[in-house]
Write a protein that holds these residues in place. Structure first.
Motif, PDB file in Angstrom:
ATOM      1  N   PHE A 170       0.845  -1.190   0.000  1.00 45.06           N
ATOM      2  CA  PHE A 170       0.000   0.000   0.000  1.00 45.06           C
ATOM      3  C   PHE A 170       0.879   1.238   0.000  1.00 45.06           C
ATOM      4  O   PHE A 170       1.955   1.245   0.599  1.00 45.06           O
ATOM      5  CB  PHE A 170      -0.879  -0.029   1.253  1.00 45.06           C
ATOM      6  CG  PHE A 170      -1.979   0.989   1.286  1.00 45.06           C
ATOM      7  CD1 PHE A 170      -3.105   0.862   0.488  1.00 45.06           C
ATOM      8  CD2 PHE A 170      -1.898   2.084   2.135  1.00 45.06           C
ATOM      9  CE1 PHE A 170      -4.130   1.796   0.530  1.00 45.06           C
ATOM     10  CE2 PHE A 170      -2.916   3.025   2.189  1.00 45.06           C
ATOM     11  CZ  PHE A 170      -4.029   2.882   1.382  1.00 45.06           C
ATOM     12  N   CYS A 171       0.427   2.299  -0.656  1.00 48.81           N
ATOM     13  CA  CYS A 171       1.218   3.528  -0.778  1.00 48.81           C
ATOM     14  C   CYS A 171       0.472   4.680  -0.108  1.00 48.81           C
ATOM     15  O   CYS A 171      -0.647   5.008  -0.508  1.00 48.81           O
ATOM     16  CB  CYS A 171       1.449   3.841  -2.251  1.00 48.81           C
ATOM     17  SG  CYS A 171       2.881   4.886  -2.567  1.00 48.81           S
ATOM     18  N   SER A 172       1.109   5.290   0.920  1.00 45.68           N
ATOM     19  CA  SER A 172       0.417   6.298   1.709  1.00 45.68           C
ATOM     20  C   SER A 172       1.424   7.320   2.267  1.00 45.68           C
ATOM     21  O   SER A 172       2.253   6.952   3.102  1.00 45.68           O
ATOM     22  CB  SER A 172      -0.319   5.610   2.868  1.00 45.68           C
ATOM     23  OG  SER A 172      -1.001   6.530   3.678  1.00 45.68           O
ATOM     24  N   PRO A 173       1.348   8.589   1.807  1.00 44.40           N
ATOM     25  CA  PRO A 173       0.538   9.125   0.718  1.00 44.40           C
ATOM     26  C   PRO A 173       0.863   8.408  -0.602  1.00 44.40           C
ATOM     27  O   PRO A 173       1.947   7.868  -0.766  1.00 44.40           O
ATOM     28  CB  PRO A 173       0.932  10.601   0.654  1.00 44.40           C
ATOM     29  CG  PRO A 173       1.474  10.925   2.008  1.00 44.40           C
ATOM     30  CD  PRO A 173       2.148   9.658   2.464  1.00 44.40           C
ATOM     31  N   HIS A 174      -0.094   8.467  -1.505  1.00 46.88           N
ATOM     32  CA  HIS A 174       0.022   7.661  -2.715  1.00 46.88           C
ATOM     33  C   HIS A 174       0.920   8.341  -3.753  1.00 46.88           C
ATOM     34  O   HIS A 174       0.748   9.503  -4.092  1.00 46.88           O
ATOM     35  CB  HIS A 174      -1.355   7.405  -3.326  1.00 46.88           C
ATOM     36  CG  HIS A 174      -1.338   6.350  -4.379  1.00 46.88           C
ATOM     37  ND1 HIS A 174      -0.888   6.586  -5.659  1.00 46.88           N
ATOM     38  CD2 HIS A 174      -1.707   5.038  -4.344  1.00 46.88           C
ATOM     39  CE1 HIS A 174      -0.980   5.478  -6.363  1.00 46.88           C
ATOM     40  NE2 HIS A 174      -1.470   4.515  -5.591  1.00 46.88           N
ATOM     41  N   ASN A 175       1.863   7.560  -4.221  1.00 50.93           N
ATOM     42  CA  ASN A 175       2.758   7.953  -5.306  1.00 50.93           C
ATOM     43  C   ASN A 175       2.384   7.107  -6.522  1.00 50.93           C
ATOM     44  O   ASN A 175       2.463   5.878  -6.451  1.00 50.93           O
ATOM     45  CB  ASN A 175       4.202   7.673  -4.887  1.00 50.93           C
ATOM     46  CG  ASN A 175       5.210   7.850  -5.986  1.00 50.93           C
ATOM     47  OD1 ASN A 175       4.941   8.429  -7.028  1.00 50.93           O
ATOM     48  ND2 ASN A 175       6.415   7.340  -5.763  1.00 50.93           N
ATOM     49  N   PRO A 176       1.891   7.713  -7.624  1.00 44.67           N
ATOM     50  CA  PRO A 176       2.062   9.111  -8.001  1.00 44.67           C
ATOM     51  C   PRO A 176       0.834  10.020  -7.868  1.00 44.67           C
ATOM     52  O   PRO A 176       0.936  11.196  -8.190  1.00 44.67           O
ATOM     53  CB  PRO A 176       2.400   8.980  -9.496  1.00 44.67           C
ATOM     54  CG  PRO A 176       1.513   7.843  -9.949  1.00 44.67           C
ATOM     55  CD  PRO A 176       1.498   6.879  -8.792  1.00 44.67           C
ATOM     56  N   VAL A 177      -0.329   9.524  -7.440  1.00 50.08           N
ATOM     57  CA  VAL A 177      -1.535  10.342  -7.610  1.00 50.08           C
ATOM     58  C   VAL A 177      -1.714  11.380  -6.511  1.00 50.08           C
ATOM     59  O   VAL A 177      -2.618  12.223  -6.588  1.00 50.08           O
ATOM     60  CB  VAL A 177      -2.811   9.468  -7.722  1.00 50.08           C
ATOM     61  CG1 VAL A 177      -2.631   8.379  -8.762  1.00 50.08           C
ATOM     62  CG2 VAL A 177      -3.234   8.879  -6.379  1.00 50.08           C
ATOM     63  N   GLY A 178      -0.870  11.339  -5.456  1.00 49.23           N
ATOM     64  CA  GLY A 178      -0.861  12.411  -4.476  1.00 49.23           C
ATOM     65  C   GLY A 178      -1.959  12.370  -3.430  1.00 49.23           C
ATOM     66  O   GLY A 178      -2.143  13.344  -2.688  1.00 49.23           O
ATOM     67  N   ARG A 179      -2.703  11.247  -3.323  1.00 49.70           N
ATOM     68  CA  ARG A 179      -3.757  11.173  -2.320  1.00 49.70           C
ATOM     69  C   ARG A 179      -3.178  11.005  -0.914  1.00 49.70           C
ATOM     70  O   ARG A 179      -2.281  10.199  -0.686  1.00 49.70           O
ATOM     71  CB  ARG A 179      -4.690   9.989  -2.600  1.00 49.70           C
ATOM     72  CG  ARG A 179      -5.873  10.248  -3.505  1.00 49.70           C
ATOM     73  CD  ARG A 179      -6.832  11.303  -2.976  1.00 49.70           C
ATOM     74  NE  ARG A 179      -7.187  11.118  -1.571  1.00 49.70           N
ATOM     75  CZ  ARG A 179      -8.154  10.336  -1.118  1.00 49.70           C
ATOM     76  NH1 ARG A 179      -8.898   9.650  -1.971  1.00 49.70           N
ATOM     77  NH2 ARG A 179      -8.416  10.262   0.177  1.00 49.70           N
ATOM     78  N   VAL A 180      -3.744  11.736   0.036  1.00 48.60           N
ATOM     79  CA  VAL A 180      -3.538  11.486   1.455  1.00 48.60           C
ATOM     80  C   VAL A 180      -4.808  10.795   1.937  1.00 48.60           C
ATOM     81  O   VAL A 180      -5.883  11.399   1.961  1.00 48.60           O
ATOM     82  CB  VAL A 180      -3.281  12.791   2.231  1.00 48.60           C
ATOM     83  CG1 VAL A 180      -3.279  12.538   3.730  1.00 48.60           C
ATOM     84  CG2 VAL A 180      -1.948  13.402   1.802  1.00 48.60           C
ATOM     85  N   TRP A 181      -4.694   9.537   2.302  1.00 52.80           N
ATOM     86  CA  TRP A 181      -5.870   8.747   2.639  1.00 52.80           C
ATOM     87  C   TRP A 181      -6.460   9.169   3.982  1.00 52.80           C
ATOM     88  O   TRP A 181      -5.738   9.508   4.911  1.00 52.80           O
ATOM     89  CB  TRP A 181      -5.520   7.250   2.672  1.00 52.80           C
ATOM     90  CG  TRP A 181      -4.868   6.766   1.415  1.00 52.80           C
ATOM     91  CD1 TRP A 181      -3.583   6.352   1.264  1.00 52.80           C
ATOM     92  CD2 TRP A 181      -5.472   6.672   0.109  1.00 52.80           C
ATOM     93  NE1 TRP A 181      -3.337   6.001  -0.039  1.00 52.80           N
ATOM     94  CE2 TRP A 181      -4.481   6.186  -0.769  1.00 52.80           C
ATOM     95  CE3 TRP A 181      -6.739   6.947  -0.389  1.00 52.80           C
ATOM     96  CZ2 TRP A 181      -4.723   5.966  -2.121  1.00 52.80           C
ATOM     97  CZ3 TRP A 181      -6.987   6.735  -1.733  1.00 52.80           C
ATOM     98  CH2 TRP A 181      -5.991   6.246  -2.588  1.00 52.80           C
ATOM     99  N   THR A 182      -7.764   9.142   4.074  1.00 54.95           N
ATOM    100  CA  THR A 182      -8.435   9.496   5.320  1.00 54.95           C
ATOM    101  C   THR A 182      -8.364   8.311   6.286  1.00 54.95           C
ATOM    102  O   THR A 182      -8.179   7.153   5.875  1.00 54.95           O
ATOM    103  CB  THR A 182      -9.914   9.837   5.070  1.00 54.95           C
ATOM    104  OG1 THR A 182     -10.600   8.650   4.627  1.00 54.95           O
ATOM    105  CG2 THR A 182     -10.055  10.939   4.020  1.00 54.95           C
ATOM    106  N   PRO A 183      -8.537   8.560   7.594  1.00 51.91           N
ATOM    107  CA  PRO A 183      -8.572   7.446   8.551  1.00 51.91           C
ATOM    108  C   PRO A 183      -9.650   6.422   8.205  1.00 51.91           C
ATOM    109  O   PRO A 183      -9.444   5.211   8.391  1.00 51.91           O
ATOM    110  CB  PRO A 183      -8.863   8.139   9.882  1.00 51.91           C
ATOM    111  CG  PRO A 183      -8.339   9.525   9.713  1.00 51.91           C
ATOM    112  CD  PRO A 183      -8.586   9.864   8.271  1.00 51.91           C
ATOM    113  N   GLU A 184     -10.785   6.895   7.694  1.00 51.01           N
ATOM    114  CA  GLU A 184     -11.872   5.986   7.343  1.00 51.01           C
ATOM    115  C   GLU A 184     -11.470   5.062   6.193  1.00 51.01           C
ATOM    116  O   GLU A 184     -11.784   3.862   6.211  1.00 51.01           O
ATOM    117  CB  GLU A 184     -13.123   6.784   6.966  1.00 51.01           C
ATOM    118  CG  GLU A 184     -13.758   7.549   8.113  1.00 51.01           C
ATOM    119  CD  GLU A 184     -12.976   8.799   8.502  1.00 51.01           C
ATOM    120  OE1 GLU A 184     -13.141   9.256   9.654  1.00 51.01           O
ATOM    121  OE2 GLU A 184     -12.195   9.312   7.654  1.00 51.01           O
ATOM    122  N   GLU A 185     -10.791   5.609   5.190  1.00 49.43           N
ATOM    123  CA  GLU A 185     -10.330   4.780   4.073  1.00 49.43           C
ATOM    124  C   GLU A 185      -9.312   3.744   4.550  1.00 49.43           C
ATOM    125  O   GLU A 185      -9.370   2.563   4.173  1.00 49.43           O
ATOM    126  CB  GLU A 185      -9.720   5.662   2.988  1.00 49.43           C
ATOM    127  CG  GLU A 185     -10.741   6.498   2.221  1.00 49.43           C
ATOM    128  CD  GLU A 185     -10.090   7.517   1.303  1.00 49.43           C
ATOM    129  OE1 GLU A 185     -10.507   7.593   0.133  1.00 49.43           O
ATOM    130  OE2 GLU A 185      -9.175   8.251   1.758  1.00 49.43           O
TER     131      GLU A 185
END
Length: 388
Positions: A170-185
């Protein structure tokens, strides 16, 4: 600002991989062109690190060196202060980089033929680690809709239910799309994997690099996952220390930790890498704060430039990392045609979207960790080439 983020260091003769690769891709690249590809920074390092390493050299011998208790306590304090995360010193395994650790973990926790779940478009060494371990790559692509990315939880439930699939990288924050995942996700991902016996390796190497309005949650803080989440961290992205080859892999489960260490074998980061990390985590927060301001300013500049002068290119919101993901599909070019325009007409060296998986075809990943005047020159070349 106290620190210098405008001076450009010419790395063409320093052994820089991306600077060398630029010349290989286009030997006719003009002098002064700067690559925007591999994720290290074109910023001068925090002066405290250079000064601290000089002082260290005056008082230490560069023999075999491992992490001291002071080092481990420093890493734990950083996790506590920056991420509200309580890490036990004994859970830290120091390695010579996150990517090499991923390769080892696939071999430690999978058998050849097992499935490794990834969420493309994603950092391409994830695929390499799975393939090197003789494993099957199991794709659970992110959902791209309305210029934003989300997790396909229905598909994740389906692939996690397959008993052959043992691991999620798993990638967090996601490389390359730049998402910072929420605690709920994160919680939902963790619960799905826990229910199906899928171990999670969370690559959080960009976890300090979060834009205003967003907050990173380290995966273990999102829920009670029984120690089944391994978190990969390093000072390398935050403080531009990739060459120091120092990472801190957090493995709370003792049995997993011993299995990983057995597969890892002998060796770890060198003395200077360990000391650079210690200095960064104890002395360089002011530099980090100014660096993040600079990155965010570059992001705002790039988005404004594209909106005004190249609106066909759609920037994806960069919530974290310093890597801007651009949707260039409106031009109707194949991935190869787009790369030809960038490399030979614009003399722009991005990371081409297709390297992150076929889901990235028609996209470009742009490294924003450059002086803003360098970014402006690059975007102007991009505009000129695409308009032509």
């Amino acid at each position: 600002m106290k620190y210098d983020f405008e001076t450009l260091i010419d790395r063409s003769a320093h052994g820089s991989g991306k600077w060398n690769d630029m010349r290989v891709k286009n030997p006719d690249t003009a002098k002064g062109v700067v690559p925007f590809s591999v994720a290290d920074m074109e910023f001068k390092n925090a002066p405290e690190i250079g000064e601290g390493l000089k002082a260290y050299m005056d008082t230490h011998i560069l023999g075999y060196t491992g992490p001291t208790q002071e080092y481990l306590d420093t890493v734990c304090q950083w996790m506590r202060d920056q991420h509200s995360w309580e890490v036990k010193p004994e859970s830290i395994v120091c390695t010579c980089g996150v990517v090499s650790a991923l390769f080892v973990m696939v071999k430690a926790f999978c058998q050849p033929g097992n499935g490794v779940i990834v969420m493309p478009p994603v950092y391409y060494p994830f695929y390499m680690a799975a393939e090197n371990g003789g494993c099957e790559i199991v794709r659970c692509p992110l959902v791209y809709q309305d210029n934003a990315y989300s997790i396909d939880f229905d598909l994740l439930e389906k692939v996690a239910a397959d008993a052959n699939n043992k691991l999620l990288i798993f990638c967090s924050p996601h490389n390359p799309v730049g998402r910072v995942w929420t605690p709920e996700e994160l919680r939902r991902v963790g619960e799905i994997c826990l229910q199906n016996g899928v171990k999670i390796i969370s690559d959080e190497i960009h976890f300090d690099l979060v834009m205003p309005g967003h907050k990173h949650t380290v995966f273990p803080n999102a829920g009670d996952f029984g120690g089944q989440v391994i978190v990969c961290t390093a000072p390398s992205k935050t403080f531009n220390l990739a060459a120091m080859q120092t990472s801190n892999i957090i493995i709370p489960n003792e049995a997993d930790r011993e299995k990983f260490k057995k597969e890892l074998g002998h060796g770890g980061p060198g003395a200077l890498g360990l000391e650079a990390c210690r200095i960064a985590y104890t002395q360089c927060k002011p530099w980090m704060a100014e660096m993040l301001e600079t990155i965010y300013s570059n992001y705002q500049f790039a988005v404004g430039f594209l909106r005004e002068r190249l609106p066909e290119v759609k920037p994806i919101e960069m919530q974290g990392t310093y890597l801007l993901w651009l949707d260039c599909t409106a031009f109707g070019k194949t991935a190869q045609e787009l790369e030809e325009i960038m490399v030979h007409k614009a003399q722009l060296f991005f990371d081409e979207g297709y390297v992150f998986g076929p889901e990235g075809a028609g996209f470009e990943r742009v490294n924003l960790a450059v002086p803003q005047w360098v970014l402006q020159e690059g975007l102007e070349r991009m505009e000129k080439a695409l308009r032509a």
